[in-house]
Motif scaffolding. Structure first.
Motif, PDB file in Angstrom:
ATOM      1  N   PRO A 187       0.871  -1.182   0.006  1.00 39.56           N
ATOM      2  CA  PRO A 187      -0.052   0.011   0.166  1.00 39.56           C
ATOM      3  C   PRO A 187       0.945   1.126  -0.012  1.00 39.56           C
ATOM      4  O   PRO A 187       1.848   1.396   0.621  1.00 39.56           O
ATOM      5  CB  PRO A 187      -0.748  -0.266   1.268  1.00 39.56           C
ATOM      6  CG  PRO A 187       0.150  -1.160   2.218  1.00 39.56           C
ATOM      7  CD  PRO A 187       0.604  -1.973   1.234  1.00 39.56           C
ATOM      8  N   GLU A 188       0.309   2.209  -0.726  1.00 37.63           N
ATOM      9  CA  GLU A 188       1.114   3.589  -0.879  1.00 37.63           C
ATOM     10  C   GLU A 188       0.815   4.297   0.523  1.00 37.63           C
ATOM     11  O   GLU A 188      -0.082   4.064   1.197  1.00 37.63           O
ATOM     12  CB  GLU A 188       0.614   4.480  -1.811  1.00 37.63           C
ATOM     13  CG  GLU A 188       0.728   3.821  -3.370  1.00 37.63           C
ATOM     14  CD  GLU A 188       0.366   4.892  -4.428  1.00 37.63           C
ATOM     15  OE1 GLU A 188      -0.505   5.820  -3.801  1.00 37.63           O
ATOM     16  OE2 GLU A 188       0.537   4.365  -5.736  1.00 37.63           O
ATOM     17  N   GLN A 189       1.836   5.116   0.958  1.00 36.25           N
ATOM     18  CA  GLN A 189       1.847   5.633   2.339  1.00 36.25           C
ATOM     19  C   GLN A 189       0.774   6.670   2.422  1.00 36.25           C
ATOM     20  O   GLN A 189       0.122   6.740   3.445  1.00 36.25           O
ATOM     21  CB  GLN A 189       3.011   6.458   2.458  1.00 36.25           C
ATOM     22  CG  GLN A 189       3.308   7.113   3.822  1.00 36.25           C
ATOM     23  CD  GLN A 189       3.194   6.042   4.763  1.00 36.25           C
ATOM     24  OE1 GLN A 189       3.712   4.941   4.859  1.00 36.25           O
ATOM     25  NE2 GLN A 189       2.971   6.262   6.022  1.00 36.25           N
ATOM     26  N   GLU A 190       0.405   7.218   1.277  1.00 34.34           N
ATOM     27  CA  GLU A 190      -0.896   8.289   1.500  1.00 34.34           C
ATOM     28  C   GLU A 190      -1.981   7.340   1.655  1.00 34.34           C
ATOM     29  O   GLU A 190      -2.925   7.915   2.513  1.00 34.34           O
ATOM     30  CB  GLU A 190      -1.111   8.748   0.104  1.00 34.34           C
ATOM     31  CG  GLU A 190       0.091   9.975  -0.410  1.00 34.34           C
ATOM     32  CD  GLU A 190       1.347   9.317  -0.850  1.00 34.34           C
ATOM     33  OE1 GLU A 190       1.355   8.116  -1.249  1.00 34.34           O
ATOM     34  OE2 GLU A 190       2.166   9.835  -1.140  1.00 34.34           O
TER      35      GLU A 190
ATOM     36  N   VAL B 171      -2.279   4.599   3.662  1.00 28.83           N
ATOM     37  CA  VAL B 171      -2.107   4.030   4.667  1.00 28.83           C
ATOM     38  C   VAL B 171      -2.338   5.265   5.908  1.00 28.83           C
ATOM     39  O   VAL B 171      -3.304   5.152   7.054  1.00 28.83           O
ATOM     40  CB  VAL B 171      -0.661   3.711   5.073  1.00 28.83           C
ATOM     41  CG1 VAL B 171      -0.373   3.465   6.613  1.00 28.83           C
ATOM     42  CG2 VAL B 171      -0.390   2.304   4.188  1.00 28.83           C
ATOM     43  N   GLU B 172      -1.987   6.562   5.415  1.00 34.39           N
ATOM     44  CA  GLU B 172      -2.243   7.607   6.217  1.00 34.39           C
ATOM     45  C   GLU B 172      -3.791   8.016   6.324  1.00 34.39           C
ATOM     46  O   GLU B 172      -4.325   8.300   7.198  1.00 34.39           O
ATOM     47  CB  GLU B 172      -1.657   8.855   5.718  1.00 34.39           C
ATOM     48  CG  GLU B 172      -0.018   8.860   5.607  1.00 34.39           C
ATOM     49  CD  GLU B 172       0.479   9.260   6.881  1.00 34.39           C
ATOM     50  OE1 GLU B 172      -0.242   9.714   7.824  1.00 34.39           O
ATOM     51  OE2 GLU B 172       1.736   9.212   7.298  1.00 34.39           O
ATOM     52  N   LYS B 173      -4.368   7.809   5.186  1.00 35.02           N
ATOM     53  CA  LYS B 173      -5.943   8.029   5.124  1.00 35.02           C
ATOM     54  C   LYS B 173      -6.773   7.199   6.187  1.00 35.02           C
ATOM     55  O   LYS B 173      -7.426   7.676   6.863  1.00 35.02           O
ATOM     56  CB  LYS B 173      -6.347   7.751   3.643  1.00 35.02           C
ATOM     57  CG  LYS B 173      -7.954   7.966   3.545  1.00 35.02           C
ATOM     58  CD  LYS B 173      -8.305   7.317   2.067  1.00 35.02           C
ATOM     59  CE  LYS B 173      -9.935   7.225   2.085  1.00 35.02           C
ATOM     60  NZ  LYS B 173     -10.327   6.641   0.597  1.00 35.02           N
ATOM     61  N   TYR B 174      -6.315   5.829   6.071  1.00 33.49           N
ATOM     62  CA  TYR B 174      -7.054   5.069   6.664  1.00 33.49           C
ATOM     63  C   TYR B 174      -6.646   5.069   8.246  1.00 33.49           C
ATOM     64  O   TYR B 174      -7.188   4.547   9.345  1.00 33.49           O
ATOM     65  CB  TYR B 174      -6.908   3.632   6.463  1.00 33.49           C
ATOM     66  CG  TYR B 174      -7.980   3.171   5.095  1.00 33.49           C
ATOM     67  CD1 TYR B 174      -9.052   2.806   5.365  1.00 33.49           C
ATOM     68  CD2 TYR B 174      -7.408   3.332   3.869  1.00 33.49           C
ATOM     69  CE1 TYR B 174     -10.059   2.776   4.399  1.00 33.49           C
ATOM     70  CE2 TYR B 174      -8.307   3.188   2.695  1.00 33.49           C
ATOM     71  CZ  TYR B 174      -9.467   3.047   3.078  1.00 33.49           C
ATOM     72  OH  TYR B 174     -10.522   2.722   2.091  1.00 33.49           O
TER      73      TYR B 174
ATOM     74  N   GLU C 127     -10.310   8.635  14.208  1.00 34.14           N
ATOM     75  CA  GLU C 127     -11.627   9.287  14.336  1.00 34.14           C
ATOM     76  C   GLU C 127     -12.539   8.064  14.591  1.00 34.14           C
ATOM     77  O   GLU C 127     -13.682   8.659  15.596  1.00 34.14           O
ATOM     78  CB  GLU C 127     -12.221   9.843  12.803  1.00 34.14           C
ATOM     79  CG  GLU C 127     -11.195  10.905  12.474  1.00 34.14           C
ATOM     80  CD  GLU C 127     -11.597  11.355  11.067  1.00 34.14           C
ATOM     81  OE1 GLU C 127     -12.409  10.769  10.211  1.00 34.14           O
ATOM     82  OE2 GLU C 127     -11.170  12.207  10.453  1.00 34.14           O
ATOM     83  N   SER C 128     -12.593   6.898  14.274  1.00 35.23           N
ATOM     84  CA  SER C 128     -13.493   6.108  14.730  1.00 35.23           C
ATOM     85  C   SER C 128     -13.186   5.532  16.136  1.00 35.23           C
ATOM     86  O   SER C 128     -14.139   5.345  16.969  1.00 35.23           O
ATOM     87  CB  SER C 128     -13.433   4.579  13.820  1.00 35.23           C
ATOM     88  OG  SER C 128     -14.130   3.796  14.385  1.00 35.23           O
TER      89      SER C 128
END
Length: 358
Positions: free
Chosen positions: A319-322, A324-327, A333-334
């Motif tokens: 997975p791209e770092q971006e 990973v950062e998103k999730y 937040e969850s």
């Protein structure tokens, strides 16, 4: 922070029911085992090999070589379910009833996929997670049938003679990347048959904050080590497992700790030892067998472990770092939402308390 009140001994009443005495005895045995068993296991092996007769020496030397041979399998691909009677035992029930420990379900975990349970907070010893996922899994099995749960712990524990056999019997696995991926890639087929022991999906619990978070574990403190902990997101994406936020209310209320702000000399010494050994020296204050003022036994406080809703992530081997950062942001937040939704049920003065991430 320790206070002068610790020198005023508050004795336990004489007329406490025997069942409560028994619960205190078992929780004390467990705590002492955690603190001492690893060290004593090496000492026992050394004494037997040095002083034992030739047959006993041969047996123990063989066992040591077996540990060395078995090391990679434990860290990379051990999938054992544990020992059934150890995961549903009188011992585990005594620990559950001591606090007591509860388990709350907020969403279904369907057995057609696997789950990475991202657990917070670590606390000093993580009693809630140990009870619900290792020593007394009856509550888990009732709420999440067909989903086998394992608690991940530091790989170093599987190098300790004897102790490794105990934690394996509780179904614990190594928190190493290869071990997590191995467990989370099993039975991801929606039509996978149920195993002979009744399970068809795997859930692995990872206490993400680890020993760093344990340094902040004290009553009323909700500082979570999460901002830079993103490896679990990547593992979930590589395996295709859903991420489930889990919060254990009351876990930080069991012990007090000596005051150790981030830049204090105490914290610097703790961090130095943690870097060298992997385990920080926690200076905690609990209770004793017959008094409530000091000792290493946790205070008898209610622990409520709340299991949140799964967060589906895209499966990707690299997975791209971006992404990973998103999730990672979605997970934070969850987790915060889970805490805010349930805190008034389980925390005093809840409106004054917020989660803090570092």
């Amino acid at each position: 922070m320790f206070t002068n009140n610790m020198f005023k001994i508050q004795w336990a009443p004489i007329n406490i029911p025997p069942r409560r005495r028994l619960q205190t005895f078992f929780i004390g045995i467990y705590v002492l085992s955690l603190f001492m068993f690893g060290l004593y296991s090496y000492l026992i092996c050394g004494l037997v090999i040095y002083f034992g007769n030739i047959y006993l020496k041969a047996l123990f030397i063989t066992y040591v070589f077996w540990i060395l041979y078995d090391k990679n399998r434990i860290h990379n691909c051990n999938r054992g379910p544990g020992v059934r009677w150890m995961r549903d035992s009188f011992f585990g029930r005594q620990i559950r009833e001591y606090f007591p420990v509860e388990l709350v379900k907020t969403a279904e975990l369907h057995p057609n996929k696997n789950y990475l349970l991202a657990c917070f907070p670590h606390g000093v010893i993580s009693f809630g997670f140990f009870t619900n996922m290792c020593s007394d899994i009856t509550k888990w099995n009732a709420l999440f049938p067909k989903v086998r749960v394992h608690l991940a712990t530091l790989g170093m524990h599987f190098n300790s003679p004897f102790w490794r056999e105990v934690i394996r019997s509780w179904g614990m696995i190594s928190v190493g990347r290869d071990s997590l991926l191995r467990h989370l890639k099993i039975s991801n087929d929606p039509d996978a048959p149920v195993n002979s022991d009744g399970y068809c999906a795997s859930a692995v619990a990872v206490i993400v904050g680890g020993s760093e978070e344990a340094l902040d574990a004290r009553p009323g403190n909700y500082v979570l080590t999460l901002k830079n902990r993103k490896g679990f997101i990547k593992v979930a994406m590589q395996s295709g497992a859903a991420i489930v936020p889990v919060f254990s209310f009351g876990e930080n209320d069991l012990f007090d700790q000596i005051k150790n702000p981030p830049q204090s000399k105490v914290r610097k010494i703790q961090n130095f030892i943690k870097e060298k050994t992997g385990i920080p020296p926690l200076m905690v204050l609990g209770r004793g067998f017959f008094q409530y003022s000091f000792g290493l036994i946790p205070q008898r406080k209610r622990i409520v472990q709340v299991v949140g809703s799964p967060i589906d992530v895209p499966q990707c081997s690299d997975p791209e770092q971006e992404v990973v950062e998103k999730y990672h942001r979605i997970f934070m937040e969850s987790l915060n939402s889970l805490f805010e939704t349930h805190k008034r049920k389980y925390i005093e003065n809840a409106d004054e308390i917020k989660l803090s991430f570092k």
